[in-house]
Design a protein around this motif. Structure first.
Motif, PDB file in Angstrom:
ATOM      1  N   ILE A   1      21.506   3.927  -6.980  1.00 51.33           N
ATOM      2  CA  ILE A   1      20.693   4.553  -5.929  1.00 51.33           C
ATOM      3  C   ILE A   1      19.793   5.563  -6.616  1.00 51.33           C
ATOM      4  O   ILE A   1      20.262   6.386  -7.407  1.00 51.33           O
ATOM      5  N   GLN A   2      18.492   5.514  -6.312  1.00 50.77           N
ATOM      6  CA  GLN A   2      17.508   6.339  -7.013  1.00 50.77           C
ATOM      7  C   GLN A   2      16.528   6.961  -6.014  1.00 50.77           C
ATOM      8  O   GLN A   2      15.969   6.257  -5.170  1.00 50.77           O
ATOM      9  N   THR A   3      16.331   8.279  -6.114  1.00 48.02           N
ATOM     10  CA  THR A   3      15.322   8.934  -5.272  1.00 48.02           C
ATOM     11  C   THR A   3      13.974   8.259  -5.500  1.00 48.02           C
ATOM     12  O   THR A   3      13.523   8.107  -6.637  1.00 48.02           O
ATOM     13  N   SER A   4      13.309   7.876  -4.409  1.00 52.06           N
ATOM     14  CA  SER A   4      12.099   7.052  -4.545  1.00 52.06           C
ATOM     15  C   SER A   4      10.846   7.712  -4.002  1.00 52.06           C
ATOM     16  O   SER A   4       9.799   7.073  -3.939  1.00 52.06           O
ATOM     17  N   VAL A   5      10.927   8.981  -3.611  1.00 50.02           N
ATOM     18  CA  VAL A   5       9.735   9.702  -3.159  1.00 50.02           C
ATOM     19  C   VAL A   5       9.512  10.899  -4.072  1.00 50.02           C
ATOM     20  O   VAL A   5      10.459  11.503  -4.566  1.00 50.02           O
ATOM     21  N   ASN A   6       8.258  11.209  -4.298  1.00 52.34           N
ATOM     22  CA  ASN A   6       7.875  12.377  -5.095  1.00 52.34           C
ATOM     23  C   ASN A   6       7.057  13.264  -4.163  1.00 52.34           C
ATOM     24  O   ASN A   6       5.839  13.143  -4.074  1.00 52.34           O
ATOM     25  N   GLN A   7       7.750  14.141  -3.457  1.00 52.29           N
ATOM     26  CA  GLN A   7       7.084  14.912  -2.408  1.00 52.29           C
ATOM     27  C   GLN A   7       7.815  16.229  -2.176  1.00 52.29           C
ATOM     28  O   GLN A   7       8.984  16.381  -2.505  1.00 52.29           O
ATOM     29  N   LYS A   8       7.070  17.180  -1.605  1.00 49.58           N
ATOM     30  CA  LYS A   8       7.634  18.464  -1.195  1.00 49.58           C
ATOM     31  C   LYS A   8       7.348  18.669   0.292  1.00 49.58           C
ATOM     32  O   LYS A   8       6.336  18.204   0.795  1.00 49.58           O
ATOM     33  N   ALA A   9       8.249  19.378   0.941  1.00 49.44           N
ATOM     34  CA  ALA A   9       8.105  19.649   2.370  1.00 49.44           C
ATOM     35  C   ALA A   9       8.095  21.151   2.598  1.00 49.44           C
ATOM     36  O   ALA A   9       9.010  21.730   3.192  1.00 49.44           O
TER      37      ALA A   9
ATOM     38  N   GLU B   1       0.818  -1.217   0.000  1.00 48.15           N
ATOM     39  CA  GLU B   1       0.000   0.000   0.000  1.00 48.15           C
ATOM     40  C   GLU B   1       0.848   1.262   0.000  1.00 48.15           C
ATOM     41  O   GLU B   1       0.363   2.343  -0.313  1.00 48.15           O
ATOM     42  N   GLU B   2       2.118   1.134   0.352  1.00 47.01           N
ATOM     43  CA  GLU B   2       3.011   2.291   0.411  1.00 47.01           C
ATOM     44  C   GLU B   2       3.881   2.425  -0.836  1.00 47.01           C
ATOM     45  O   GLU B   2       4.778   3.262  -0.868  1.00 47.01           O
ATOM     46  N   MET B   3       3.579   1.625  -1.866  1.00 46.47           N
ATOM     47  CA  MET B   3       4.401   1.647  -3.068  1.00 46.47           C
ATOM     48  C   MET B   3       3.539   1.797  -4.312  1.00 46.47           C
ATOM     49  O   MET B   3       2.409   1.310  -4.362  1.00 46.47           O
ATOM     50  N   SER B   4       4.084   2.480  -5.301  1.00 45.04           N
ATOM     51  CA  SER B   4       3.501   2.528  -6.642  1.00 45.04           C
ATOM     52  C   SER B   4       4.508   1.868  -7.562  1.00 45.04           C
ATOM     53  O   SER B   4       5.542   2.450  -7.888  1.00 45.04           O
ATOM     54  N   ARG B   5       4.233   0.650  -7.955  1.00 42.76           N
ATOM     55  CA  ARG B   5       5.151  -0.090  -8.817  1.00 42.76           C
ATOM     56  C   ARG B   5       5.035   0.405 -10.259  1.00 42.76           C
ATOM     57  O   ARG B   5       4.021   0.940 -10.680  1.00 42.76           O
ATOM     58  N   LYS B   6       6.073   0.172 -11.033  1.00 48.37           N
ATOM     59  CA  LYS B   6       6.120   0.540 -12.453  1.00 48.37           C
ATOM     60  C   LYS B   6       5.662   1.988 -12.640  1.00 48.37           C
ATOM     61  O   LYS B   6       4.772   2.296 -13.407  1.00 48.37           O
ATOM     62  N   TYR B   7       6.324   2.858 -11.890  1.00 44.92           N
ATOM     63  CA  TYR B   7       5.985   4.285 -11.855  1.00 44.92           C
ATOM     64  C   TYR B   7       6.792   5.022 -12.913  1.00 44.92           C
ATOM     65  O   TYR B   7       8.014   4.838 -13.035  1.00 44.92           O
ATOM     66  N   VAL B   8       6.116   5.867 -13.690  1.00 47.08           N
ATOM     67  CA  VAL B   8       6.768   6.669 -14.727  1.00 47.08           C
ATOM     68  C   VAL B   8       6.462   8.141 -14.466  1.00 47.08           C
ATOM     69  O   VAL B   8       5.289   8.521 -14.327  1.00 47.08           O
ATOM     70  N   ILE B   9       7.493   8.952 -14.382  1.00 50.42           N
ATOM     71  CA  ILE B   9       7.294  10.391 -14.224  1.00 50.42           C
ATOM     72  C   ILE B   9       7.919  11.087 -15.425  1.00 50.42           C
ATOM     73  O   ILE B   9       9.004  10.722 -15.889  1.00 50.42           O
ATOM     74  N   THR B  10       7.216  12.079 -15.966  1.00 49.02           N
ATOM     75  CA  THR B  10       7.710  12.878 -17.084  1.00 49.02           C
ATOM     76  C   THR B  10       7.965  14.295 -16.591  1.00 49.02           C
ATOM     77  O   THR B  10       7.074  14.932 -16.021  1.00 49.02           O
ATOM     78  N   TYR B  11       9.186  14.771 -16.780  1.00 43.66           N
ATOM     79  CA  TYR B  11       9.546  16.150 -16.435  1.00 43.66           C
ATOM     80  C   TYR B  11       9.569  16.977 -17.716  1.00 43.66           C
ATOM     81  O   TYR B  11      10.167  16.575 -18.720  1.00 43.66           O
ATOM     82  N   TYR B  12       8.924  18.147 -17.663  1.00 39.80           N
ATOM     83  CA  TYR B  12       8.828  19.020 -18.832  1.00 39.80           C
ATOM     84  C   TYR B  12       9.881  20.132 -18.724  1.00 39.80           C
ATOM     85  O   TYR B  12       9.936  20.860 -17.732  1.00 39.80           O
TER      86      TYR B  12
END
Length: 560
Positions: free
Chosen positions: A531-539, A418-429
């Motif tokens: 090693i890969q950043t694995s969170v997509n978040q802002k603080a 429940e804490e993971m999104s597998r096969k995640y793709v992010i596109t940066y513009y």
């Protein structure tokens, strides 16, 4: 006397053992000096006479801090917040001080008390929206009491609420403005909304490398003879309801799900294709799998001269971030030069940027998997309340060419399904203007931005050596960011991630290697680590979360 001697011997033995069990005791944590940011980037506040304004400090890198606010030399608060009341028109200067175990810092903010105070409006500079899809826009508004709102799209009033739902079919750029008005005046802000085509369904195999949107390269994997390899493409605009068809060298297979278990019985190069069908739409992709020599054929055994510390950086591709500074005209080679600075032990750290940013390192020998024991030490700079977890991937040099061009396997951590999104793709513009935010969208229907801020002065936070929009691939971990007592708190996972304040003390087991479907894979050794950043978040004012990599070791050689 004999008791004293015996006691000293016991203490020396305990000290000797402690020196060689880095993962069983607290490792060195490179914590910098305390720092503070305020809930205004400029350090200036405005308040109308007779009203109150909240001064809020966000403390970072402070161990057991004591806080105080001073006005005219008098302490007015010992919390991270101070409610200032404007009694007289004028400018006031308030000092905020932190006294912590690892140092002290004091900063000053300015509060202006005014007769009139129009609204202050913060609106994103730009956004990307898929054609024909809803996107809600709102703004941060200070002094909103009694305010009215007016949204204007290309010169036409389209909404008079605080929230505007945008939906347009035409692929183009739109000028969107917001006018907020109160009894003291009006403030207007504008942004650009870019509508992009609703991308057709797509399948992409992840070989660990970033991919620009125009890159249609065919991926390659390898598998030693005798091992089973699980293949599964990353879906874009394809749901779990899709039906899959797999072919090997043109021969249809029985598998109809997105996961295909491939166990070649002979060495050679195999051409594998997959097609997903859903609702009358199809998407296809292909890959090549090289079945190579059995595991261990190309194992690089350590010698007396082998280094416990990693000895090579093969690739460094950060995602956008406040510690990323590659201007227009820079190259991927420049990025690698930056990445290789971490080979120098005196380099403080290497920032991987927001989600998906990565670094690939290697050793001068194969790192052994000792069942049940730690095999790798991969250090970040996390401490309690400041975790920015990065996932670890490992690879064997299966084809024996000394390069990380084989097959990556993720090391599982403590995160639940429940804490993971597998096969995640992010596109940066890629931003088109200096100091512009880096807009992103993902294959789960989300969009957002990595924001430029006033604390870092580089022209672009986007890695501009990548000359078009690009994608990162991997597993995303759920955000654990929250505010505790007025402080931004980046929560940790229990174990299994770099730059994470977990129980594993930066140590990792090759035993935890998994296939893309989560099933275990037995690896006798590994040669390369990513090693890969694995969170997509802002603080909040701290900005995006970014895994920081400090150091890497073969656990067994370091503790030999």
């Amino acid at each position: 006397m004999r008791k004293d001697v015996l006691l000293k011997l016991v203490l020396l033995v305990m000290l000797f053992i402690g020196m060689f069990t880095a993962c069983d005791d607290d490792e060195k944590v490179k914590v910098g000096n305390p720092d503070v940011a305020f809930n205004t980037e400029t350090g200036e506040y405005r308040v109308k006479i007779g009203k109150e304004v909240l001064l809020q400090a966000t403390v970072s890198d402070a161990m057991n801090p004591l806080c105080s606010w001073k006005l005219n030399g008098k302490i007015v608060s010992t919390d991270t917040t101070y409610l200032f009341r404007g009694e007289q028109v004028g400018d006031y200067f308030v000092n905020f001080k932190i006294d912590a175990e690892n140092g002290s810092i004091e900063k000053q903010v300015k509060v202006s008390v005014l007769d009139k105070l129009p609204p202050e409006v913060t609106l994103d500079d730009a956004a990307v929206v898929m054609s024909g899809r809803d996107r809600s826009f709102g703004a941060e508004v200070s002094n909103p009491e009694g305010a009215t709102y007016m949204w204007v799209l290309n010169g036409e009033i389209v909404c008079q609420d605080s929230l505007f739902v945008f939906n347009r079919e035409d692929v183009r750029m739109y000028d969107l403005s917001l006018v907020v008005k109160n009894e003291d005046g009006a403030t207007a802000k504008s942004m650009t909304v870019t509508v992009v085509p609703l991308a057709p369904p797509k399948l992409i195999f992840n070989d660990g490398r970033y991919r620009t949107v125009s890159d249609n390269r065919i991926t390659n994997f390898s598998v030693p003879l005798g091992r089973e390899l699980v293949l599964s493409p990353y879906p874009i605009d394809i749901t779990e309801k899709a039906v899959y068809e797999w072919q090997v060298d043109g021969v249809k297979q029985s598998e109809t799900t997105s996961y295909f278990k491939f166990a070649p019985t002979a060495q050679g190069r195999y051409h594998i294709t997959v097609t997903a069908t859903e609702g009358g739409q199809t998407a296809s992709t292909e890959t090549y799998v090289e079945c190579v020599d059995p595991e261990g054929t190309h194992r690089n055994w350590p010698t007396d001269g082998s280094s416990a510390r990693f000895t090579e950086v093969f690739e460094y591709i950060p995602a956008p971030g406040q510690f990323v500074n590659f201007p227009v005209g820079s190259t991927e080679a420049d990025a690698l030069v930056k990445g290789k600075t971490i080979l120098d032990p005196s380099t403080p750290y290497l920032s991987l940027g927001a989600y998906g940013g990565y670094v690939v390192i290697g050793f001068d020998h194969s790192v052994e998997n000792v069942p049940g024991e730690y095999d790798l030490i991969l250090e970040g700079n996390a401490f309690a309340g400041s975790s920015e977890p990065g996932i670890v991937w490992v690879m064997q040099d299966e084809n024996g060419n000394g390069l990380p061009d084989d097959t990556w396997y993720e090391l599982k951590g403590s995160a639940s399904a429940e804490e993971m999104s597998r096969k995640y793709v992010i596109t940066y513009y890629r931003p088109t203007q200096e100091r512009g935010n880096s807009i992103w969208s993902d294959n789960y229907g989300n969009a957002g931005s990595v924001d430029a801020n006033g604390y870092h002065g580089q022209t672009f936070f986007f890695p501009m050596f990548i000359e078009e929009d690009f994608m990162h691939f991997g597993t995303r971990l759920a955000s654990k960011v929250e505010i505790r007592g007025g402080l931004w708190y980046n929560g940790e996972y229990d174990w299994g991630y770099v730059d994470n304040y977990g129980t594993d003390k930066s140590c990792f087991k090759i035993d935890n290697a998994i296939q893309i479907d989560g099933s275990p894979v037995k690896l006798e050794y590994i040669d390369f680590v990513m090693i890969q950043t694995s969170v997509n978040q802002k603080a909040g004012v701290l900005g995006e979360s970014s895994t920081e990599f400090l150091d890497g070791y073969d656990y067994h050689l370091k503790n030999k």
